[in-house]
Design a protein around this motif. Sequence first.
Motif, mmCIF file in Angstrom:
data_model
loop_
_atom_site.group_PDB
_atom_site.id
_atom_site.type_symbol
_atom_site.label_atom_id
_atom_site.label_comp_id
_atom_site.label_asym_id
_atom_site.label_seq_id
_atom_site.Cartn_x
_atom_site.Cartn_y
_atom_site.Cartn_z
ATOM 1 N N TYR A 6 -4.968 6.080 1.225
ATOM 2 C CA TYR A 6 -4.004 5.660 2.238
ATOM 3 C C TYR A 6 -3.352 6.899 2.843
ATOM 4 C CZ TYR A 6 -0.682 2.533 4.521
ATOM 5 O OH TYR A 6 0.034 1.832 5.462
ATOM 6 N N LYS A 46 0.826 -1.210 0.000
ATOM 7 C CA LYS A 46 0.000 0.000 0.000
ATOM 8 C C LYS A 46 0.856 1.253 0.000
ATOM 9 C CE LYS A 46 -4.199 -1.697 2.296
ATOM 10 N NZ LYS A 46 -5.066 -1.532 3.468
ATOM 11 N N TYR A 59 -2.281 4.693 -5.612
ATOM 12 C CA TYR A 59 -3.278 4.263 -4.626
ATOM 13 C C TYR A 59 -3.525 5.422 -3.673
ATOM 14 C CZ TYR A 59 -5.491 1.340 -1.002
ATOM 15 O OH TYR A 59 -6.363 0.797 -0.087
ATOM 16 N N ASN A 85 -7.694 3.484 6.161
ATOM 17 C CA ASN A 85 -7.559 3.756 4.740
ATOM 18 C C ASN A 85 -8.220 5.103 4.483
ATOM 19 O OD1 ASN A 85 -6.165 1.503 3.980
ATOM 20 N ND2 ASN A 85 -7.971 0.325 3.433
ATOM 21 N N HIS A 118 0.979 3.937 -2.953
ATOM 22 C CA HIS A 118 0.555 5.288 -2.567
ATOM 23 C C HIS A 118 1.612 6.321 -2.930
ATOM 24 C CE1 HIS A 118 -1.164 8.536 -0.216
ATOM 25 N NE2 HIS A 118 -0.034 8.650 0.435
#
Length: 270
Positions: A197, A185, A194, A228, A189
Amino acid sequence: ARAIADIKKQITIPLVGDIHFDYRLALLAMDNGIDKIRINPGNIGGLEKVKLVLDKAKEKHVAIRIGVNSGSLDEETLKQNNDEVTARGIVSLAKKYVDYFESQGFYDIVISLKASSVLTTIAAYREASKVFPYPLHLGITEAGTKEIGLIRSAAGLAPLLLEGIGDTIRISLSDDPCEEIIACKRLLHDLGLYDNYPTLISCPTCGRTQVDLISLANKVSAELNKINKKITVAVMGCIVNGPGEGKHADIGLAGGKGKYVIFKKGQIYK
């Protein structure tokens, strides 16, 4: 393999089975509802056994990831590359397997070409992205313990992801598997792939620091791992790094003499 049916009742995400050495495990996994399997066609008993797996996968509509690792190259491939593990050798072996799958009318294919060498892995995936019309699963194999594996994986995966290469990823760590998910993640990110996050920024401390910043930064990081949410949080050791360099943070802490101020978007809150 028999437990898959029970596991499937308790989850809402696809389940992938990593199969080694025995084609019967692949067949059993598919009969019990696995969504996808990963095999190295060279270690489950020969092409006759691979065909049985392909036939079952077609029947059950199960995708197969062909996993070729640097440690699993066959003697023929090594001989063709002067007994060295090369990106060319890894890709050529994967192509041999893909050609066989296609000859059997099987096209629900994902490919991974992992090496423990960062440079070999990058070169293999760059070549594969030109050769194969199939999704690529990225990873550095045997990347190491948490500290080593995080750096090695980021070094290998970041260039590929920024070039638009790769559809799924795994960060392999000799650690708690949950650490792998957090690392994935964070990497996605930081590469802008992504959004959902949190971002933590914290300073490395210097002569101006008069608070126990490191322990507090670790506490904040542990809490942020539980959510999240697209939020930027700053933990800074002094007023220079605080509302100054951290002014874009949604919320942050700036250390003084044994205490902190809390600021929001650069403005002191309390």
